[in-house]
Design a protein around this motif. Structure first.
Motif, PDB file in Angstrom:
ATOM      1  N   MET A   1       0.902  -1.401   2.835  1.00  0.00           N
ATOM      2  CA  MET A   1       0.966  -0.473   1.705  1.00  0.00           C
ATOM      3  C   MET A   1       1.871  -1.079   0.639  1.00  0.00           C
ATOM      4  N   SER A   2       1.431  -1.015  -0.629  1.00  0.00           N
ATOM      5  CA  SER A   2       2.215  -1.600  -1.711  1.00  0.00           C
ATOM      6  C   SER A   2       2.588  -0.521  -2.718  1.00  0.00           C
ATOM      7  N   ALA A   3       2.560  -0.849  -4.021  1.00  0.00           N
ATOM      8  CA  ALA A   3       3.096   0.041  -5.050  1.00  0.00           C
ATOM      9  C   ALA A   3       2.082   1.072  -5.523  1.00  0.00           C
ATOM     10  N   SER A   4       2.611   2.239  -5.940  1.00  0.00           N
ATOM     11  CA  SER A   4       1.766   3.288  -6.532  1.00  0.00           C
ATOM     12  C   SER A   4       1.618   3.079  -8.039  1.00  0.00           C
ATOM     13  N   ALA A   5       2.717   2.653  -8.689  1.00  0.00           N
ATOM     14  CA  ALA A   5       2.702   2.450 -10.139  1.00  0.00           C
ATOM     15  C   ALA A   5       3.677   1.333 -10.497  1.00  0.00           C
ATOM     16  N   VAL A   6       3.424   0.700 -11.639  1.00  0.00           N
ATOM     17  CA  VAL A   6       4.304  -0.357 -12.143  1.00  0.00           C
ATOM     18  C   VAL A   6       4.690  -0.018 -13.579  1.00  0.00           C
ATOM     19  N   PHE A   7       5.987  -0.142 -13.877  1.00  0.00           N
ATOM     20  CA  PHE A   7       6.499   0.151 -15.213  1.00  0.00           C
ATOM     21  C   PHE A   7       7.260  -1.067 -15.740  1.00  0.00           C
ATOM     22  N   ILE A   8       7.190  -1.265 -17.050  1.00  0.00           N
ATOM     23  CA  ILE A   8       8.054  -2.237 -17.725  1.00  0.00           C
ATOM     24  C   ILE A   8       8.905  -1.447 -18.709  1.00  0.00           C
ATOM     25  N   HIS A  56      10.561   6.142  -4.325  1.00  0.00           N
ATOM     26  CA  HIS A  56      11.390   4.934  -4.193  1.00  0.00           C
ATOM     27  C   HIS A  56      11.096   4.008  -5.377  1.00  0.00           C
ATOM     28  N   PHE A  57      12.176   3.501  -6.003  1.00  0.00           N
ATOM     29  CA  PHE A  57      12.061   2.570  -7.121  1.00  0.00           C
ATOM     30  C   PHE A  57      12.467   1.179  -6.641  1.00  0.00           C
ATOM     31  N   LEU A  58      11.547   0.225  -6.694  1.00  0.00           N
ATOM     32  CA  LEU A  58      11.843  -1.176  -6.376  1.00  0.00           C
ATOM     33  C   LEU A  58      11.835  -1.934  -7.696  1.00  0.00           C
ATOM     34  N   TRP A  59      12.953  -2.566  -8.064  1.00  0.00           N
ATOM     35  CA  TRP A  59      13.065  -3.093  -9.429  1.00  0.00           C
ATOM     36  C   TRP A  59      13.668  -4.501  -9.464  1.00  0.00           C
ATOM     37  N   ILE A  60      13.331  -5.207 -10.538  1.00  0.00           N
ATOM     38  CA  ILE A  60      13.982  -6.484 -10.856  1.00  0.00           C
ATOM     39  C   ILE A  60      14.266  -6.483 -12.347  1.00  0.00           C
ATOM     40  N   LYS A  61      15.222  -7.308 -12.767  1.00  0.00           N
ATOM     41  CA  LYS A  61      15.516  -7.439 -14.201  1.00  0.00           C
ATOM     42  C   LYS A  61      15.184  -8.855 -14.646  1.00  0.00           C
ATOM     43  N   HIS A  62      14.501  -8.966 -15.789  1.00  0.00           N
ATOM     44  CA  HIS A  62      14.188 -10.268 -16.363  1.00  0.00           C
ATOM     45  C   HIS A  62      14.475 -10.202 -17.851  1.00  0.00           C
ATOM     46  N   SER A  63      15.386 -11.070 -18.315  1.00  0.00           N
ATOM     47  CA  SER A  63      15.765 -11.062 -19.731  1.00  0.00           C
ATOM     48  C   SER A  63      16.257  -9.657 -20.104  1.00  0.00           C
ATOM     49  N   ASN A  64      15.638  -9.021 -21.126  1.00  0.00           N
ATOM     50  CA  ASN A  64      16.061  -7.673 -21.526  1.00  0.00           C
ATOM     51  C   ASN A  64      15.071  -6.604 -21.056  1.00  0.00           C
ATOM     52  N   LEU A  65      14.410  -6.887 -19.930  1.00  0.00           N
ATOM     53  CA  LEU A  65      13.397  -5.964 -19.406  1.00  0.00           C
ATOM     54  C   LEU A  65      13.674  -5.605 -17.946  1.00  0.00           C
ATOM     55  N   TYR A  66      13.281  -4.392 -17.571  1.00  0.00           N
ATOM     56  CA  TYR A  66      13.261  -3.992 -16.170  1.00  0.00           C
ATOM     57  C   TYR A  66      11.801  -3.852 -15.743  1.00  0.00           C
ATOM     58  N   LEU A  67      11.436  -4.481 -14.622  1.00  0.00           N
ATOM     59  CA  LEU A  67      10.120  -4.289 -14.030  1.00  0.00           C
ATOM     60  C   LEU A  67      10.317  -3.427 -12.789  1.00  0.00           C
ATOM     61  N   ALA A  75       6.619   1.338   1.961  1.00  0.00           N
ATOM     62  CA  ALA A  75       5.860   0.169   1.505  1.00  0.00           C
ATOM     63  C   ALA A  75       6.475  -1.122   2.033  1.00  0.00           C
ATOM     64  N   ASN A  76       5.683  -2.171   2.004  1.00  0.00           N
ATOM     65  CA  ASN A  76       6.158  -3.508   2.354  1.00  0.00           C
ATOM     66  C   ASN A  76       6.988  -4.029   1.174  1.00  0.00           C
ATOM     67  N   ALA A  77       8.314  -3.912   1.282  1.00  0.00           N
ATOM     68  CA  ALA A  77       9.198  -4.251   0.158  1.00  0.00           C
ATOM     69  C   ALA A  77       9.079  -5.714  -0.238  1.00  0.00           C
ATOM     70  N   SER A  78       8.955  -6.611   0.742  1.00  0.00           N
ATOM     71  CA  SER A  78       8.822  -8.046   0.427  1.00  0.00           C
ATOM     72  C   SER A  78       7.588  -8.299  -0.421  1.00  0.00           C
ATOM     73  N   LEU A  79       6.488  -7.621  -0.084  1.00  0.00           N
ATOM     74  CA  LEU A  79       5.244  -7.772  -0.841  1.00  0.00           C
ATOM     75  C   LEU A  79       5.424  -7.269  -2.272  1.00  0.00           C
ATOM     76  N   VAL A  80       6.103  -6.130  -2.427  1.00  0.00           N
ATOM     77  CA  VAL A  80       6.299  -5.545  -3.762  1.00  0.00           C
ATOM     78  C   VAL A  80       7.154  -6.471  -4.624  1.00  0.00           C
ATOM     79  N   GLY A 121      -2.891  -0.312  -5.766  1.00  0.00           N
ATOM     80  CA  GLY A 121      -1.608  -0.579  -5.115  1.00  0.00           C
ATOM     81  C   GLY A 121      -1.520  -1.872  -4.340  1.00  0.00           C
ATOM     82  N   PHE A 122      -2.599  -2.683  -4.344  1.00  0.00           N
ATOM     83  CA  PHE A 122      -2.578  -3.938  -3.593  1.00  0.00           C
ATOM     84  C   PHE A 122      -2.764  -5.120  -4.543  1.00  0.00           C
ATOM     85  N   PRO A 123      -1.948  -6.193  -4.407  1.00  0.00           N
ATOM     86  CA  PRO A 123      -2.097  -7.378  -5.254  1.00  0.00           C
ATOM     87  C   PRO A 123      -3.492  -7.987  -5.116  1.00  0.00           C
ATOM     88  N   GLN A 124      -4.026  -8.447  -6.254  1.00  0.00           N
ATOM     89  CA  GLN A 124      -5.358  -9.066  -6.257  1.00  0.00           C
ATOM     90  C   GLN A 124      -5.262 -10.498  -6.773  1.00  0.00           C
TER      91      GLN A 124
END
Length: 423
Positions: A1-8, A56-67, A75-80, A121-124
């Motif tokens: 199981m992966s993500a339900s939604a993705v936000f930038i 649950h919010f799984l997040w990373i920061k890149h430059s001036n953005l949050y993904l 969910a499989n956190a490593s996959l997300v 919700g699954f990477p393609q």
């Protein structure tokens, strides 16, 4: 199981892009993310995974953005996280720099990419070279006839297109090792590791299968060979094209490669490395007005090899002035904004020893002592040499048309985080 939604989100937490893949998380839930992040930051308990109620919010920061990816499930956190970093990589391939402005300027392409990168919700399709075949920089202007999805996307080999042809079939293999080293003021090695990468540049026709052979210690043990010239690899990470089941079974690295440049594998060795360039420094103070720094550099690698582009960064007091230098080889320059002297040596043969003297005016020696001294940093690159002793034993190229192909191998050792502390 992966993500339900993705936000930038922008740096203030305002959503720039939102893509709901499953519809089980309300889009308004993202409004809780930034207050939650700031609360955890203030408490000194910031974590890559934050929860609000059932979300649950799984997040990373890149430059001036949050993904941010959201999920209700376990969910499989490593996959997300792998997906989020791959998304950053794809966007950087398209826009060169991934920041708020590049998102705002390319809304249509970003949404098209998010639709292809994940489904329900699954990477393609996450290979940027394949995506660029049908999502271009003019994605919103494409005619329907031209936007046909290439068959590669539905192939078992989604990272390589069919029908590739070259007049000359070649493979270039780069084995690159970075040496991370930290030496204390007494000359003892505190940290020593090798981080390696094998990169390929592939110009092969058709759908070839490649088999790479290394002097891998586990393989040598399996086949009953002498372990004298073998290397024990740790933390091995492969490109998705490698058949992992085959590697687990008999340590064969077998794969159908993507076209062009890619990193086949990375590895690490936690081994005691003899410092390849050894640095000694002596600081002499003359009353309160002058300081002299003497630095000796010695190449501790084999005499046949040569280190290129050597840069030795020697820290100096922040209030130093009136610099004068004398070097036995190369040139030295003072970089006041960084409080360092950079000694540059274009070519440094193994076994050689060189000296550099630097004289500075110094208004206050006491201030310098209170500041403490940062370590000396060294940068270098040694071609045709690997510090671990890793070797490409063979590269077999098998293609149904039976053409002959040439593999070329190059070895490079370079400095990673390479620092020597001074007394």
């Amino acid at each position: 199981m992966s993500a339900s939604a993705v936000f930038i989100l922008d740096v203030k937490g305002k959503p720039l892009i939102s893509r709901n893949y499953k519809g089980d998380v309300a889009m308004s839930e993202i409004d809780h993310f930034m207050p939650l992040l700031m609360q955890h930051e203030e408490e000194g308990a910031l974590a890559p995974l934050l929860s609000h109620g059932r979300v649950h919010f799984l997040w990373i920061k890149h430059s001036n953005l949050y993904l941010v990816a959201t999920t209700l499930k376990n969910a499989n956190a490593s996959l997300v996280y792998s997906f989020l970093y791959k998304t950053v990589e794809v966007f950087c391939e398209y826009f060169k720099e991934l920041e708020e402005e590049s998102i705002r300027d390319n809304f249509v392409i970003v949404y098209e990419l998010l639709d292809e990168l994940m489904d329900f919700g699954f990477p393609q399709t996450t290979d940027s070279k394949i995506l660029q075949e049908y999502i271009t920089q003019q994605g919103n202007k494409l005619e329907t006839g031209k936007s046909r999805v290439p068959p590669t996307v539905t192939n078992a080999v989604s990272w390589r297109s069919e029908g590739i042809k070259y007049k000359k079939n070649e493979v270039f293999i780069d084995v690159i090792e970075s040496v991370n080293l930290l030496v204390n003021a007494n000359g003892s090695v505190l940290l020593s590791e090798i981080v390696g990468s094998i990169k390929l540049k592939v110009f092969l026709s058709g759908m070839p299968e490649l088999r790479l052979g290394l002097n891998d210690r586990v393989l040598f043990e399996l086949t009953g060979r002498s372990k004298n010239k073998s290397v024990e690899l740790e933390d091995v990470k492969f490109h998705q094209c490698v058949r992992l089941s085959r590697f687990d079974n008999d340590r064969t690295i077998s794969f159908i490669p993507p076209d062009g440049d890619f990193e086949l594998m990375s590895y690490r060795l936690s081994t005691q490395v003899k410092p390849l360039i050894w640095i000694e420094s002596v600081i002499e103070k003359f009353s309160h007005s002058r300081v002299e720094i003497m630095v000796k550099a010695k190449g501790q690698f084999k005499k046949q090899s040569v280190a290129n582009g050597v840069e030795i960064s020697v820290p100096v007091p922040s209030d130093a002035d009136s610099p004068r230098f004398k070097t036995s080889v190369g040139s030295a320059k003072y970089v006041p904004e960084k409080n360092v002297v950079i000694w540059s040596i274009k070519s440094f043969p193994g076994g050689k020893e060189y000296l550099m003297r630097a004289h500075f005016g110094l208004p206050s020696v006491e201030k310098e002592e209170m500041e403490g001294r940062p370590p000396i940093g060294v940068r270098f690159e040694i071609p045709y040499f690997t510090v671990s002793g890793i070797q490409v034993r063979y590269m077999k190229i098998i293609e149904k048309s039976g053409y002959q192909a040439l593999p070329w191998v190059r070895y490079i050792t370079q400095s990673g985080d390479y620092q020597l502390r001074t007394s």
